[in-house]
Design a protein around this motif. Structure first.
Motif, PDB file in Angstrom:
ATOM      1  N   ARG A 241     -41.187 149.799  29.887  1.00 19.23           N
ATOM      2  CA  ARG A 241     -42.139 150.105  30.945  1.00 19.23           C
ATOM      3  C   ARG A 241     -41.649 151.227  31.861  1.00 19.23           C
ATOM      4  O   ARG A 241     -42.312 151.564  32.832  1.00 19.23           O
ATOM      5  CB  ARG A 241     -42.423 148.854  31.785  1.00 19.23           C
ATOM      6  CG  ARG A 241     -43.149 147.775  31.003  1.00 19.23           C
ATOM      7  CD  ARG A 241     -43.877 146.818  31.923  1.00 19.23           C
ATOM      8  NE  ARG A 241     -44.781 145.980  31.168  1.00 19.23           N
ATOM      9  CZ  ARG A 241     -44.499 144.766  30.726  1.00 19.23           C
ATOM     10  NH1 ARG A 241     -43.318 144.241  30.981  1.00 19.23           N
ATOM     11  NH2 ARG A 241     -45.380 144.076  30.047  1.00 19.23           N
ATOM     12  N   GLN A 242     -40.486 151.777  31.547  1.00 16.49           N
ATOM     13  CA  GLN A 242     -39.952 152.880  32.337  1.00 16.49           C
ATOM     14  C   GLN A 242     -39.491 153.986  31.404  1.00 16.49           C
ATOM     15  O   GLN A 242     -38.956 153.729  30.325  1.00 16.49           O
ATOM     16  CB  GLN A 242     -38.766 152.412  33.199  1.00 16.49           C
ATOM     17  CG  GLN A 242     -39.173 151.502  34.349  1.00 16.49           C
ATOM     18  CD  GLN A 242     -37.959 151.041  35.131  1.00 16.49           C
ATOM     19  OE1 GLN A 242     -37.084 150.376  34.605  1.00 16.49           O
ATOM     20  NE2 GLN A 242     -37.901 151.388  36.389  1.00 16.49           N
ATOM     21  N   THR A 243     -39.718 155.210  31.824  1.00 16.44           N
ATOM     22  CA  THR A 243     -39.281 156.343  31.025  1.00 16.44           C
ATOM     23  C   THR A 243     -37.787 156.583  31.213  1.00 16.44           C
ATOM     24  O   THR A 243     -37.149 156.005  32.092  1.00 16.44           O
ATOM     25  CB  THR A 243     -40.047 157.609  31.441  1.00 16.44           C
ATOM     26  OG1 THR A 243     -39.799 157.870  32.840  1.00 16.44           O
ATOM     27  CG2 THR A 243     -41.536 157.453  31.205  1.00 16.44           C
ATOM     28  N   GLY A 244     -37.229 157.440  30.337  1.00 12.37           N
ATOM     29  CA  GLY A 244     -35.818 157.792  30.440  1.00 12.37           C
ATOM     30  C   GLY A 244     -35.060 157.399  29.193  1.00 12.37           C
ATOM     31  O   GLY A 244     -35.600 156.762  28.276  1.00 12.37           O
ATOM     32  N   ASN A 245     -33.799 157.787  29.156  1.00 16.36           N
ATOM     33  CA  ASN A 245     -32.926 157.387  28.055  1.00 16.36           C
ATOM     34  C   ASN A 245     -32.454 155.970  28.311  1.00 16.36           C
ATOM     35  O   ASN A 245     -31.730 155.706  29.275  1.00 16.36           O
ATOM     36  CB  ASN A 245     -31.736 158.339  27.948  1.00 16.36           C
ATOM     37  CG  ASN A 245     -32.127 159.701  27.430  1.00 16.36           C
ATOM     38  OD1 ASN A 245     -33.080 159.827  26.656  1.00 16.36           O
ATOM     39  ND2 ASN A 245     -31.419 160.742  27.838  1.00 16.36           N
ATOM     40  N   ARG A 246     -32.826 155.048  27.436  1.00 17.32           N
ATOM     41  CA  ARG A 246     -32.566 153.634  27.657  1.00 17.32           C
ATOM     42  C   ARG A 246     -31.493 153.171  26.673  1.00 17.32           C
ATOM     43  O   ARG A 246     -31.590 153.388  25.467  1.00 17.32           O
ATOM     44  CB  ARG A 246     -33.833 152.798  27.461  1.00 17.32           C
ATOM     45  CG  ARG A 246     -35.078 153.356  28.155  1.00 17.32           C
ATOM     46  CD  ARG A 246     -34.895 153.464  29.673  1.00 17.32           C
ATOM     47  NE  ARG A 246     -34.674 152.185  30.269  1.00 17.32           N
ATOM     48  CZ  ARG A 246     -35.658 151.338  30.606  1.00 17.32           C
ATOM     49  NH1 ARG A 246     -36.926 151.659  30.359  1.00 17.32           N
ATOM     50  NH2 ARG A 246     -35.381 150.194  31.174  1.00 17.32           N
ATOM     51  N   LEU A 247     -30.461 152.525  27.220  1.00 17.62           N
ATOM     52  CA  LEU A 247     -29.388 151.967  26.404  1.00 17.62           C
ATOM     53  C   LEU A 247     -29.832 150.597  25.889  1.00 17.62           C
ATOM     54  O   LEU A 247     -30.047 149.669  26.664  1.00 17.62           O
ATOM     55  CB  LEU A 247     -28.102 151.824  27.211  1.00 17.62           C
ATOM     56  CG  LEU A 247     -26.943 151.103  26.514  1.00 17.62           C
ATOM     57  CD1 LEU A 247     -26.459 151.905  25.311  1.00 17.62           C
ATOM     58  CD2 LEU A 247     -25.798 150.860  27.484  1.00 17.62           C
ATOM     59  N   VAL A 248     -29.955 150.466  24.577  1.00 20.35           N
ATOM     60  CA  VAL A 248     -30.402 149.220  23.964  1.00 20.35           C
ATOM     61  C   VAL A 248     -29.228 148.626  23.191  1.00 20.35           C
ATOM     62  O   VAL A 248     -28.549 149.326  22.435  1.00 20.35           O
ATOM     63  CB  VAL A 248     -31.602 149.457  23.028  1.00 20.35           C
ATOM     64  CG1 VAL A 248     -32.108 148.132  22.459  1.00 20.35           C
ATOM     65  CG2 VAL A 248     -32.718 150.168  23.775  1.00 20.35           C
ATOM     66  N   GLU A 249     -28.979 147.325  23.379  1.00 19.50           N
ATOM     67  CA  GLU A 249     -27.855 146.650  22.738  1.00 19.50           C
ATOM     68  C   GLU A 249     -28.351 145.418  21.998  1.00 19.50           C
ATOM     69  O   GLU A 249     -29.214 144.689  22.498  1.00 19.50           O
ATOM     70  CB  GLU A 249     -26.819 146.201  23.771  1.00 19.50           C
ATOM     71  CG  GLU A 249     -26.166 147.325  24.548  1.00 19.50           C
ATOM     72  CD  GLU A 249     -25.291 146.776  25.657  1.00 19.50           C
ATOM     73  OE1 GLU A 249     -24.061 146.888  25.540  1.00 19.50           O
ATOM     74  OE2 GLU A 249     -25.847 146.219  26.614  1.00 19.50           O
ATOM     75  N   ILE A 250     -27.787 145.179  20.820  1.00 16.68           N
ATOM     76  CA  ILE A 250     -27.949 143.901  20.136  1.00 16.68           C
ATOM     77  C   ILE A 250     -26.597 143.205  20.229  1.00 16.68           C
ATOM     78  O   ILE A 250     -25.564 143.779  19.877  1.00 16.68           O
ATOM     79  CB  ILE A 250     -28.423 144.058  18.672  1.00 16.68           C
ATOM     80  CG1 ILE A 250     -28.727 142.691  18.069  1.00 16.68           C
ATOM     81  CG2 ILE A 250     -27.467 144.864  17.842  1.00 16.68           C
ATOM     82  CD1 ILE A 250     -29.943 142.010  18.659  1.00 16.68           C
ATOM     83  N   ARG A 276     -40.845 144.875  36.561  1.00 17.20           N
ATOM     84  CA  ARG A 276     -40.359 143.821  37.463  1.00 17.20           C
ATOM     85  C   ARG A 276     -39.335 144.366  38.458  1.00 17.20           C
ATOM     86  O   ARG A 276     -39.265 143.912  39.605  1.00 17.20           O
ATOM     87  CB  ARG A 276     -39.741 142.691  36.613  1.00 17.20           C
ATOM     88  CG  ARG A 276     -39.206 141.506  37.417  1.00 17.20           C
ATOM     89  CD  ARG A 276     -38.566 140.494  36.483  1.00 17.20           C
ATOM     90  NE  ARG A 276     -37.878 139.432  37.205  1.00 17.20           N
ATOM     91  CZ  ARG A 276     -38.382 138.223  37.449  1.00 17.20           C
ATOM     92  NH1 ARG A 276     -39.592 137.924  37.044  1.00 17.20           N
ATOM     93  NH2 ARG A 276     -37.675 137.311  38.090  1.00 17.20           N
ATOM     94  N   SER A 277     -38.540 145.342  38.008  1.00 23.27           N
ATOM     95  CA  SER A 277     -37.517 145.912  38.897  1.00 23.27           C
ATOM     96  C   SER A 277     -38.121 146.603  40.111  1.00 23.27           C
ATOM     97  O   SER A 277     -37.405 146.918  41.064  1.00 23.27           O
ATOM     98  CB  SER A 277     -36.650 146.912  38.124  1.00 23.27           C
ATOM     99  OG  SER A 277     -37.435 147.964  37.585  1.00 23.27           O
ATOM    100  N   THR A 278     -39.446 146.839  40.114  1.00 23.58           N
ATOM    101  CA  THR A 278     -40.106 147.435  41.284  1.00 23.58           C
ATOM    102  C   THR A 278     -40.023 146.509  42.490  1.00 23.58           C
ATOM    103  O   THR A 278     -39.912 146.964  43.632  1.00 23.58           O
ATOM    104  CB  THR A 278     -41.586 147.739  40.966  1.00 23.58           C
ATOM    105  OG1 THR A 278     -41.652 148.551  39.799  1.00 23.58           O
ATOM    106  CG2 THR A 278     -42.263 148.453  42.127  1.00 23.58           C
ATOM    107  N   TRP A 279     -40.064 145.199  42.233  1.00 30.92           N
ATOM    108  CA  TRP A 279     -40.118 144.259  43.353  1.00 30.92           C
ATOM    109  C   TRP A 279     -38.938 143.287  43.421  1.00 30.92           C
ATOM    110  O   TRP A 279     -38.772 142.574  44.412  1.00 30.92           O
ATOM    111  CB  TRP A 279     -41.437 143.476  43.326  1.00 30.92           C
ATOM    112  CG  TRP A 279     -41.671 142.665  42.090  1.00 30.92           C
ATOM    113  CD1 TRP A 279     -42.235 143.084  40.931  1.00 30.92           C
ATOM    114  CD2 TRP A 279     -41.358 141.284  41.884  1.00 30.92           C
ATOM    115  NE1 TRP A 279     -42.281 142.062  40.005  1.00 30.92           N
ATOM    116  CE2 TRP A 279     -41.753 140.930  40.576  1.00 30.92           C
ATOM    117  CE3 TRP A 279     -40.769 140.300  42.686  1.00 30.92           C
ATOM    118  CZ2 TRP A 279     -41.585 139.672  40.052  1.00 30.92           C
ATOM    119  CZ3 TRP A 279     -40.606 139.031  42.166  1.00 30.92           C
ATOM    120  CH2 TRP A 279     -41.005 138.728  40.865  1.00 30.92           C
ATOM    121  N   THR A 280     -38.088 143.223  42.377  1.00 29.23           N
ATOM    122  CA  THR A 280     -36.915 142.344  42.428  1.00 29.23           C
ATOM    123  C   THR A 280     -35.846 142.868  41.484  1.00 29.23           C
ATOM    124  O   THR A 280     -36.151 143.474  40.450  1.00 29.23           O
ATOM    125  CB  THR A 280     -37.266 140.893  42.034  1.00 29.23           C
ATOM    126  OG1 THR A 280     -36.098 140.084  42.117  1.00 29.23           O
ATOM    127  CG2 THR A 280     -37.812 140.811  40.624  1.00 29.23           C
TER     128      THR A 280
END
Length: 456
Positions: A241-250, A276-280
Motif C-alpha cells: 500500500r506504499q510506494t518505494g523499494n520494499r525489503l521483503v523477507e521469508i 495502517r502506519s498512517t495512524w499507528t
C-alpha cells in the motif's frame, strides 16, 4: 635422640630388601640398634656410626602392615611398612583425541585411555570444573564421549575417576560457526509491483517439513502472511500500500531467512488505501487467527460527531485512534475490529490486517468494511459510496469473488444459514441495526453490489 630420615613411601614386596636411614645422638656412636617386629620378634641391627648416622637393611617374610621398632639406649622410634605379595598397578587417565577448536553447537567425539581400570568403570567428563558433560564407561582400557557447547571461549575438560583420585585435563576452544547458507529462497520474485495490486510470491524451503509455518515480512517490521511449506515449496499472495523499494523477507528463524527488494510504484488508478502506519506504529498482533476471506460485511461505526468531508488527514488519524481505543480498551479485543474504514472524505484507512480474522460480525469469515459515522437514517455521501465501490472491487478481484449479487448459503450468527450475496450487511448476519436502515438503503448497499459486480 633417635630419628628416621628415609623409609619406603610405598608398599614393599615380601622378601624385598629395603633400607631405612636415620640419625642418632653421637653419644650412641658404636652402639648396636635393636629391631623389634610387630612387638614380638627382636633382633640386632647395625652399629651407629661416629657421626650418629645409621642404616638398616631389612626384608619381611609375611604380608601385612608390619610395625618395625628401632631402639638404642633409652631412645626408640617406630614406623609402619605395608608389605604385599604384589605392588598394585598405578591407574592413569588420559585424553587421546580432543579437537583444539570446535564450532559452537557442533558435536564432537573425544576419546581417551583408562590404564589399569577394569571394564565397566564409570568416569565423569566435566567442563570448567562444574558442568558435567557425560559419564563414559571404560571398555578395554579406553573411553569415549560426545560433547558440544553453546558458548564461545576456551573450555577446560576433565576426565575423572568415580572416586576422584585420578583425573586428566585438556582444553578446547569454542568458536563461532560460519554463516550457513539460507535454506529458504524466493523463486523469480517480481522486481516491480503496483500499489494495491495482488502478487503471488513463491520460493523453496529446503529440508523443511510439510506444514512448517514461515513468516513473510516487509521492511523488517510488518507481517504480510504466514505461508505453510508444502513439498519444500511455499507461496503467498500479498500486496503493498506504499510506494518505494520494499525489503521483503521469508523467515524460518532469525538464522534462516531470505530477502529480496521489490520496487512498488503507484498504480494506474488514483484510488489508494492509506496504510495502517498512517495512524499507528503498532502492527496487528500475529497471534490472531489467519483469514481467507469468503465475503465482505459492510458496517457503520455508529460513532457520533462524524468528521466533515473536508476534514484533514490529521483529524482522521485521531478518529482512527478513537475507534481503536474503543475496540481494544472498551470491547477487550486485541485490535481494531474492522479491516477497512471509509471516512466522510472518501479516504480509506487500513485497520486490522486483512490476513487476520476480524471482530466485526461474530462469524468473522470475511472482511469488515465500515463507514465512519451513524447512518441509521442519514445517507452516506457520494465520496464514501465511490470509495466503497473502488475498495470492494479491488478486494473481490484480490480474493477471487466473481459474483457479488447472487445469494448463496451463508452462515450467520443469529439466523442460521441464509442465502446472502457475497457483499452483505452486518444486520444480515447479526440481530443489529448496523449498517443503517433495512436492506442497507442508507449505505447504498444494493447499488454497491451492482457497481462492483459490473466491474469484476
Amino acid at each position: 635422640m633417635l630419628q628416621v630420615t628415609q623409609a619406603p613411601q610405598a608398599p614393599v614386596l615380601v622378601q624385598q630388601r629395603f633400607s631405612i636411614l636415620g640419625i642418632a645422638s653421637t653419644t650412641y656412636a658404636g652402639r648396636t640398634l635393636r629391631l623389634t617386629v610387630d612387638g614380638f620378634y627382636t633382633t640386632n641391627g647395625p652399629v651407629i656410626k661416629p657421626d650418629g648416622t645409621w642404616q638398616v637393611d631389612f626384608l619381611f617374610q609375611q604380608t601385612g602392615n608390619r610395625r618395625l621398632r628401632i631402639a638404642v639406649g633409652t631412645d626408640s622410634t617406630e614406623i609402619i611398612i605395608p608389605v604385599v605379595d604384589s605392588v598394585p598397578q598405578t591407574r592413569q587417565l588420559r585424553f587421546t583425541q580432543v579437537p583444539t577448536r570446535l564450532q559452537i553447537g557442533q558435536a564432537a567425539v573425544i576419546e581417551g585411555t583408562a590404564t589399569n581400570f577394569p571394564d565397566g568403570s564409570a568416569l565423569f567428563l566435566r567442563a570448567d570444573g562444574q558442568f558435567e558433560l557425560a559419564r563414559p564407561i571404560v571398555r578395554l582400557g579406553k573411553w569415549q564421549a560426545t560433547i558440544g557447547f553453546n558458548q564461545l571461549g576456551k573450555r577446560t575438560l576433565e576426565i575423572i575417576s568415580s572416586d576422584g583420585k585420578n583425573r586428566a585435563t585438556a582444553e578446547v576452544e569454542i568458536v563461532a560457526a560460519p554463516p550457513r547458507p539460507p535454506r529458504l529462497s524466493f523463486t523469480n520474485p517480481p522486481q516491480q509491483a503496483k500499489v494495491e495490486e495482488t502478487i503471488l510470491l513463491t520460493g523453496t524451503a529446503e529440508n523443511y517439513n510439510d506444514g512448517d509455518q514461515l513468516v513473510l515480512r516487509v521492511d523488517q517490521k510488518v507481517e504480510l502472511a504466514r505461508p505453510l511449506v508444502r513439498a519444500e515449496q511455499w507461496q503467498a499472495q500479498t500486496l503493498f500500500r506504499q510506494t518505494g523499494n520494499r525489503l521483503v523477507e521469508i523467515i524460518g528463524s532469525e538464522q534462516d531467512k531470505a530477502q529480496t527488494i521489490i520496487q512498488v510504484v503507484q498504480g494506474d488508478t488514483g484510488f489508494k488505501v492509506l496504510p495502517r502506519s498512517t495512524w499507528t506504529g503498532t502492527p496487528t498482533p500475529t497471534s490472531l487467527p489467519n483469514l481467507q476471506p469468503k465475503g465482505i460485511t459492510i458496517h457503520h461505526t455508529f460513532l457520533g460527531n462524524a468528521l466533515s468531508p473536508n476534514a484533514a488527514i490529521a483529524d482522521e488519524v485521531a478518529r482512527m485512534r478513537v475507534i481503536w481505543n474503543g475496540h481494544v480498551n472498551g470491547n477487550g479485543w486485541l485490535d481494531i475490529g474492522y479491516h477497512f474504514i471509509i471516512m466522510p472524505s472518501g479516504r480509506v484507512y487500513a485497520a486490522r490486517s486483512e490476513t487476520k480474522r476480524g471482530s466485526h460480525d461474530v462469524v468473522n469469515d470475511g472482511l469488515g468494511v465500515a463507514f465512519d459515522g451513524i447512518y441509521s437514517s442519514v445517507m452516506i455521501n457520494s465520496q464514501m459510496y465511490n470509495a466503497a465501490v473502488a475498495l470492494c472491487t479491488i478486494l473481490c478481484k484480490r480474493y477471487g469473488i466473481t459474483d457479488t449479487v447472487t445469494p448463496i448459503p451463508t452462515p450467520t450468527a443469529d439466523f442460521g444459514t441464509r442465502n446472502l450475496p457475497r457483499i452483505m450487511g452486518h444486520r444480515d448476519r447479526v440481530a443489529t441495526e448496523c449498517p443503517g436502515s433495512e436492506g442497507g438503503r442508507t449505505v447504498r448497499l444494493p447499488e454497491i453490489r451492482q457497481a462492483v459486480n459490473a466491474q469484476i
